[in-house]
Design an enzyme around this catalytic site. Structure first.
Site, PDB file in Angstrom:
ATOM      1  N   CYS A  74       0.831  -1.206   0.000  1.00 17.54           N
ATOM      2  CA  CYS A  74       0.000   0.000   0.000  1.00 17.54           C
ATOM      3  C   CYS A  74       0.868   1.260   0.000  1.00 17.54           C
ATOM      4  O   CYS A  74       1.704   1.467   0.898  1.00 17.54           O
ATOM      5  CB  CYS A  74      -0.871  -0.024   1.250  1.00 17.54           C
ATOM      6  SG  CYS A  74      -2.008   1.341   1.364  1.00 17.54           S
ATOM      7  N   CYS A 184      -0.681   3.860  -6.447  1.00 15.89           N
ATOM      8  CA  CYS A 184      -1.654   3.181  -5.581  1.00 15.89           C
ATOM      9  C   CYS A 184      -1.760   1.765  -6.121  1.00 15.89           C
ATOM     10  O   CYS A 184      -1.884   1.566  -7.338  1.00 15.89           O
ATOM     11  CB  CYS A 184      -3.009   3.883  -5.636  1.00 15.89           C
ATOM     12  SG  CYS A 184      -4.335   2.945  -4.833  1.00 15.89           S
TER      13      CYS A 184
END
Ligand code: DGL
Length: 268
Positions: A74, A184
């Protein structure tokens, strides 16, 4: 821990599958323990304390699984890596450091980054890229809702395209970028949308470099598994396991060995 220990990969949701698939591609003998906190995503609009609290709970869980390394798939959690990277008995790899490293040799003087609001606001990519390439202009823009759409499996162009166009058009208004970092983990899933909308822009998936960095570390430290093991992928989520089963093949992860509902996180 030793070479037989698994590799931990975690994310706020299914996005980290894009990193897990690179780990699998490059190190097929390794077992992977995955945690996706879909019940609490999106992280990309949470407060710093909350993100750290959630990330620490996942890292503590991975410690109980005796992982030999952990990939913070992440980007949003990676913006805070300096707060937790030395607190666990295994090495932790930031996907942002990998993404920044992957533009080191780029024949360009500007690069675009799209990510969550937290990632863009942190300027972590800007800082790290400038450390490697002081000449490089970095232009970033957020896609505030995109990860939520992708996590829910909604890839309809009429839903996804407006998010992408707002962000990438604003980057192009500032610099004629020919390379775009997918900042992302959920975004490699909309690569086809981006290729259709911006055929002249090359996409950079930081997960590729992150897997390479992990392999090199394991190899240098005699932790790389070389026993012919057929590596397994165990998926754990605070969200809906049925949705993980459905998403895994779309993200290039076929036949996980287990898909478990497991709640190790509680937001502040
Ligand atoms: N996967 C996260 C990242 O790479 C974003 C998703 C979220 O907002 O939780 O930043």
């Amino acid at each position: 821990m030793d070479q037989f220990s698994p590799i931990g990969v975690f994310d706020s949701g299914v996005g980290g599958f894009t990193v897990a698939r690179q780990v699998r591609r490059l190190m097929p003998n390794e077992d992977i323990v995955y945690y996706g906190d879909s019940a609490n995503m999106p992280y990309g609009s949470r407060a710093t304390d909350d993100i750290l609290h959630l990330a620490r709970q996942i890292l503590s869980y991975l410690a109980t699984r005796r992982v030999k390394v952990a990939a913070v798939a992440c980007n949003t959690i990676s913006t805070l890596i300096n707060y937790y990277r030395n607190d666990y008995p295994f090495k932790i790899f930031s996907v942002i450091e990998a993404g920044a490293a992957s533009v080191g040799d780029l024949d360009a003087d500007c690069v675009g980054v799209i990510g969550t609001p937290v990632t863009v606001k942190s300027k972590a990519y800007d800082r790290l890229i400038r450390g490697i390439r002081p000449d490089m202009k970095v232009v970033s823009a957020p896609c505030p809702l995109l990860s939520t759409y992708v996590d829910a499996g909604d890839l309809r162009p009429e839903v996804v395209d407006p998010e992408l166009k707002t962000a990438v058009d604003s980057i192009l208004a500032e610099a004629p970028v020919k390379h775009l970092i997918l900042g992302c983990t959920h975004y490699p899933l909309v690569s086809e949308h981006l290729n259709r909308l911006y055929p002249g822009i090359e996409l950079i998936d930081p997960g590729i470099e992150q897997a390479r960095m992990i392999k090199s570390y394991l190899s240098d430290n005699d932790l790389l598994r070389d026993d012919g093991n057929h590596g397994t992928v165990e998926l754990n989520t605070s969200g809906n396991p049925a949705q993980y089963a459905e998403s895994a093949p779309r993200f290039g992860l076929s036949a996980p060995s287990a898909i478990n509902k497991l709640i190790v996180t509680k937001p502040l």
